[in-house]
Design a protein around this motif. Structure first.
Motif, PDB file in Angstrom:
ATOM      1  N   GLY A   1       0.803  -1.211   0.000  1.00 11.49           N
ATOM      2  CA  GLY A   1       0.000   0.000   0.000  1.00 11.49           C
ATOM      3  C   GLY A   1       0.836   1.260   0.000  1.00 11.49           C
ATOM      4  N   ILE A   2       1.878   1.294   0.838  1.00 10.17           N
ATOM      5  CA  ILE A   2       2.741   2.474   0.879  1.00 10.17           C
ATOM      6  C   ILE A   2       3.476   2.648  -0.436  1.00 10.17           C
ATOM      7  N   GLY A   3       4.015   1.557  -0.963  1.00 14.40           N
ATOM      8  CA  GLY A   3       4.710   1.654  -2.241  1.00 14.40           C
ATOM      9  C   GLY A   3       3.804   2.138  -3.352  1.00 14.40           C
ATOM     10  N   ALA A   4       2.566   1.628  -3.397  1.00  9.90           N
ATOM     11  CA  ALA A   4       1.622   2.067  -4.426  1.00  9.90           C
ATOM     12  C   ALA A   4       1.308   3.548  -4.281  1.00  9.90           C
ATOM     13  N   GLY A   5       1.144   4.016  -3.032  1.00 10.25           N
ATOM     14  CA  GLY A   5       0.858   5.432  -2.821  1.00 10.25           C
ATOM     15  C   GLY A   5       1.991   6.328  -3.280  1.00 10.25           C
ATOM     16  N   VAL A   6       3.227   5.930  -2.981  1.00 12.44           N
ATOM     17  CA  VAL A   6       4.377   6.736  -3.395  1.00 12.44           C
ATOM     18  C   VAL A   6       4.518   6.725  -4.915  1.00 12.44           C
ATOM     19  N   ILE A   7       4.331   5.558  -5.541  1.00 13.45           N
ATOM     20  CA  ILE A   7       4.407   5.491  -7.008  1.00 13.45           C
ATOM     21  C   ILE A   7       3.339   6.385  -7.634  1.00 13.45           C
ATOM     22  N   ALA A   8       2.105   6.327  -7.114  1.00 14.00           N
ATOM     23  CA  ALA A   8       1.032   7.162  -7.657  1.00 14.00           C
ATOM     24  C   ALA A   8       1.377   8.632  -7.521  1.00 14.00           C
ATOM     25  N   LEU A   9       1.909   9.037  -6.377  1.00 12.51           N
ATOM     26  CA  LEU A   9       2.283  10.432  -6.180  1.00 12.51           C
ATOM     27  C   LEU A   9       3.347  10.866  -7.183  1.00 12.51           C
ATOM     28  N   LEU A  10       4.376  10.034  -7.361  1.00 13.90           N
ATOM     29  CA  LEU A  10       5.446  10.390  -8.290  1.00 13.90           C
ATOM     30  C   LEU A  10       4.955  10.457  -9.725  1.00 13.90           C
TER      31      LEU A  10
ATOM     32  N   LEU B   1      14.854   4.313   0.240  1.00 13.31           N
ATOM     33  CA  LEU B   1      14.339   5.385  -0.602  1.00 13.31           C
ATOM     34  C   LEU B   1      12.837   5.550  -0.458  1.00 13.31           C
ATOM     35  N   LEU B   2      12.142   4.471  -0.156  1.00 17.80           N
ATOM     36  CA  LEU B   2      10.689   4.562   0.040  1.00 17.80           C
ATOM     37  C   LEU B   2      10.363   5.497   1.196  1.00 17.80           C
ATOM     38  N   VAL B   3      11.086   5.333   2.300  1.00 16.43           N
ATOM     39  CA  VAL B   3      10.876   6.220   3.455  1.00 16.43           C
ATOM     40  C   VAL B   3      11.319   7.645   3.115  1.00 16.43           C
ATOM     41  N   GLY B   4      12.423   7.767   2.370  1.00 17.49           N
ATOM     42  CA  GLY B   4      12.878   9.095   1.978  1.00 17.49           C
ATOM     43  C   GLY B   4      11.858   9.829   1.132  1.00 17.49           C
ATOM     44  N   THR B   5      11.219   9.100   0.218  1.00 18.45           N
ATOM     45  CA  THR B   5      10.189   9.731  -0.601  1.00 18.45           C
ATOM     46  C   THR B   5       8.983  10.112   0.242  1.00 18.45           C
ATOM     47  N   LEU B   6       8.650   9.305   1.236  1.00 20.89           N
ATOM     48  CA  LEU B   6       7.559   9.673   2.142  1.00 20.89           C
ATOM     49  C   LEU B   6       7.876  10.963   2.891  1.00 20.89           C
ATOM     50  N   VAL B   7       9.134  11.176   3.223  1.00 22.54           N
ATOM     51  CA  VAL B   7       9.524  12.443   3.847  1.00 22.54           C
ATOM     52  C   VAL B   7       9.255  13.594   2.887  1.00 22.54           C
ATOM     53  N   GLY B   8       9.563  13.387   1.600  1.00 23.06           N
ATOM     54  CA  GLY B   8       9.232  14.414   0.619  1.00 23.06           C
ATOM     55  C   GLY B   8       7.748  14.688   0.547  1.00 23.06           C
ATOM     56  N   VAL B   9       6.940  13.636   0.663  1.00 24.97           N
ATOM     57  CA  VAL B   9       5.480  13.809   0.669  1.00 24.97           C
ATOM     58  C   VAL B   9       5.052  14.630   1.879  1.00 24.97           C
ATOM     59  N   LEU B  10       5.725  14.430   3.025  1.00 21.16           N
ATOM     60  CA  LEU B  10       5.394  15.216   4.210  1.00 21.16           C
ATOM     61  C   LEU B  10       5.695  16.694   3.997  1.00 21.16           C
ATOM     62  N   PHE B  11       6.755  17.000   3.256  1.00 24.22           N
ATOM     63  CA  PHE B  11       7.033  18.399   2.931  1.00 24.22           C
ATOM     64  C   PHE B  11       5.909  18.981   2.079  1.00 24.22           C
ATOM     65  N   VAL B  12       5.403  18.188   1.118  1.00 23.18           N
ATOM     66  CA  VAL B  12       4.268  18.646   0.315  1.00 23.18           C
ATOM     67  C   VAL B  12       3.064  18.917   1.212  1.00 23.18           C
TER      68      VAL B  12
END
Length: 730
Positions: A254-263, A409-420
């Motif tokens: 689920g987390i991976g799918a959410g990050v892929i969709a966001l990117l 990198l998955l967690v790192g991208t989630l940090v980027g999502v938190l900035f958004v």
């Protein structure tokens, strides 16, 4: 060759190599067994994305292959699957990644339905630069081993532990390719640079392979166990079984799918925005996102990688293709042709050459400006001089890099999502409302008769000036509408300043129209709005603001001074006149309104009245020009005039004059050239007191006249201060 077809074919040549290498990168954790699967997944992703883009999309050059960001997320997910369940088979891992991609496609469709695609267009540039720089750094880090001639590894440490497997001949060929890429993309930028480097590397590789013996170690770095395919039914079955046996994998998917969709949404919408800004076009973001969602779902069913809409540097070199779908069709056709041509020899294709080109291109994703900002961020002397956007970019970059180093990198991208998310929460707290001022001090720069000024002072007690700022979207629309509804209830008129607004979505339009246009009907037709300049906002934002003004019954202007001028005329009952001028006055009344006769006894008023000569001006005629010598004093008896200051090719309106206005007193008093050009806005009657007559006036008359001119100058200064208040929010 047509620019559309040329752009599509050029990007396809580079896109074919990138699709293969990003596929290899995504499935690198599976080792040599996953290499063939990765090549298949990348190639299918490019073909499906380009085909659906050509059939359903509207953006020039539908770059349908995978991107480094999504490939790295898939690779990170496979690492995560292996860490949670070490006994999973290769087929189960492929099945889990396919489910992740399929779910990502569904999330993209849901995001489009919620308007997230349009919202992405107002994301701050620092967030995008910081996230893209981080992904560029880690894609280059992952591709570095293949770039310097190693076999397929998952990073520098893994490659360093297997140095004996390196081929220095391959490293030399990769180095040659690298130099060509740098030369054609940095020293002498050329849209064909990537293709030239790719062809040169392949040619040298084939020449070496033909001239050397078969015992040369690791000359080709080609695929192993090709073709290694995975049955879809087996992948689905084993993937579902793995989820049942290891419930923790559900969260990972689920987390991976959410990050892929966001990117996918983020990269694609930013690419479309680049196309629109370059070609001055406007694309249907809902249609494009639906196409990407469908492509990603199909890719998940075919065990491939996600597709993204992406504008490459090569495409930028050709002015982003063209405005038609021929570039998309050409891109798809060339990809199909390359796939058919190279399929029989794909198992012998020198992957390191492809990886070299793609890795160098990934290095160019690292924005030079960002690296300068990082240097300034840690410099005590320059840190304080950095603007907030630059500092925010560095924090995004450091946050993502730090989280990736500590975890993945998955967690790192989630940090980027938190900035958004933090950015949007800040926008919501600001509410899109910069200032709100009841009984505003600011007025238009218009000299009006004494009675009109007094009437406006009373009427402005029920006027409210509202200054909006930034973005108006679903995150702040509700709170903004509620506050404006409450604040404007006691008002009879309001001035809405939208000149600082840069983005508006449909939710904000609907909320504000419902709160103001429907619930406050007494404001309709009695208020005015200031729209931003067309060159400062996208056409879609301007149309949304016009729709908002129409729903709220707002009269639209392009300048705040014009807005207050319209409102003043409306309050004085002059809005039905074309220019807003007052009716013509007799000569005696015009002089009384101008303060010229203030404090004079009747016999001196009569004497002064007889000294003025009437002049008739047509609309557009000039009374005097900036720099002319003083020729006397003027009083406007009827019509309307404006004072203009010219600077280069730009002209500013300094003041409007209504009947009763005194004109030209400054040059008369200081005997210096005229400071502005006076132009008749309508047909005018002007009373002129010649300079010679002024000097011959009786001292009993000249002294009170000088006092009245001083009063007029004081009034002019006060009016200028009120006009200056228009430029200050609140």
């Amino acid at each position: 060759m047509n620019a559309d077809i040329k752009a599509g074919a050029l990007v396809a040549l580079a896109g074919f190599a990138q699709a293969l290498v990003y596929g290899m990168l995504a499935f690198a954790p599976l080792g040599q067994d996953g290499l063939a699967i990765g090549l298949y997944a990348g190639l299918v992703s490019a073909l499906v994305g380009s085909a659906l883009g050509a059939l359903l999309g509207r953006a020039p050059v539908q770059f349908g292959g995978p991107r480094s960001s999504t490939a790295l997320i898939v690779a990170g997910s496979i690492f995560g699957f292996q860490s949670q369940a070490q006994t999973l088979s290769l087929t189960a891992l492929v099945g889990l990644s396919a489910m992740e991609v399929l779910l990502a496609g569904l999330l993209v469709f849901i995001a489009q339905r919620q308007g997230v695609g349009r919202l992405m267009q107002c994301l701050p540039a620092p967030v995008l630069i910081g996230m893209n720089t981080t992904l560029g750094l880690f894609s280059a880090y992952k591709l570095l081993p293949a770039m310097v001639g190693f076999a397929v590894f998952v990073g520098v440490p893994h490659a360093a532990a297997h140095l004996p497997e390196a081929s220095w001949l391959v490293a030399a060929i990769s180095g040659l390719t690298t130099l060509l890429v740098v030369y054609f993309r940095v020293v002498r930028p050329n849209p064909w640079g990537m293709v030239i480097a790719l062809l040169a590397g392949l040619t040298v590789q084939q020449a070496c392979q033909y001239g050397l013996t078969a015992t040369t170690p690791l000359l080709g770095l080609t695929t192993a166990h090709w073709p290694h395919t995975v049955n879809w039914a087996s992948a689905a079955e084993q993937g579902l079984t793995a989820l049942w046996q290891h419930p923790g994998l559900v969260l990972q998917v689920g987390i991976g799918a959410g990050v892929i969709a966001l990117l996918v949404v983020l990269e694609s919408m930013q690419s479309l925005l680049t196309v629109d800004q370059t070609l001055n076009t406007r694309h249907d973001t809902a249609r494009e996102l639906n196409t990407l969602a469908l492509a990603t779902v199909v890719n998940g069913l075919l065990l491939a990688l996600p597709s993204s809409n992406y504008v490459s540097r090569s495409n930028n070199g050709l002015a982003v293709g063209g405005k038609t779908r021929r570039s998309e069709a050409a891109y798809c056709a060339v990809l199909l042709a390359l796939s058919a041509l190279l399929w029989p020899v794909l198992d012998r294709l020198p992957i390191h050459i492809l990886a070299t080109v793609v890795a160098i291109s990934s290095l160019f994703l690292i924005q030079g400006k960002t690296l300068h900002w990082v240097r300034d961020f840690f410099s005590p002397r320059k840190h304080g001089r950095m603007d907030s956007n630059a500092r925010f970019t560095v924090w995004v970059l450091l946050g993502m890099v730090g989280a990736t180093a500590l975890s993945n990198l998955l967690v790192g991208t989630l940090v980027g999502v938190l900035f958004v998310a933090a950015y949007f929460l800040r926008q919501q707290s600001v509410g899109g409302l910069l200032a709100l001022e009841h009984q505003p001090v600011g007025r238009s720069r218009t000299l009006r008769p004494r009675g009109d000024r007094q009437a406006l002072d009373l009427a402005f007690r029920r006027v409210c000036r509202v200054t909006l700022d930034g973005s108006l979207f679903f995150g702040n629309a509700a709170s903004l509408a509620i506050r404006l509804h409450d604040e404007l209830k006691p008002c009879a008129h309001w001035v809405a300043d939208f000149s600082r607004v840069r983005y508006v979505d449909d939710t904000a339009v609907q909320a504000l129209v419902r709160a103001l246009g429907s619930n406050l009907p007494h404001l309709k037709g009695h208020s005015v709005a200031v729209l931003p300049a067309a060159q400062h906002v996208p056409a879609e934002t301007l149309r949304a603001l016009e729709q908002l003004c129409q729903g709220c019954g707002l009269h639209c202007t392009s300048h705040l001074d014009d807005a207050f001028y319209w409102l003043e005329n409306h309050l004085l009952g002059l809005s039905d006149r074309a220019s807003g001028e007052s009716p013509a006055n007799p000569v005696h009344q015009a002089l009384l309104d101008s303060h010229v006769c203030d404090g004079l006894p009747p016999h001196l008023q009569t004497q002064l009245t007889e000294a003025w000569l009437p002049l008739q001006l047509t609309a557009g005629e000039t009374l005097f020009r900036e720099g002319d010598a003083a020729s006397g004093l003027f009083v406007l008896a009827s019509g309307q005039m404006s004072a203009w200051h010219h600077s280069g090719n730009h002209s500013d309106r300094l003041m409007r004059f209504c009947p009763g206005s005194l004109i030209g007193e400054m040059a008369l008093l200081d005997q210096r050239p005229r400071s502005a050009t006076l132009v008749a806005d309508t047909a005018c009657t002007v009373l002129h007191l010649p300079l010679q007559t002024y000097h011959l006036l009786d001292p009993e008359l000249a002294t009170p006249l000088l006092r009245n001119l001083a009063k007029e100058l004081t009034l002019r200064v006060r009016l200028s201060n009120q006009g200056l208040a228009l430029t200050q929010p609140g």
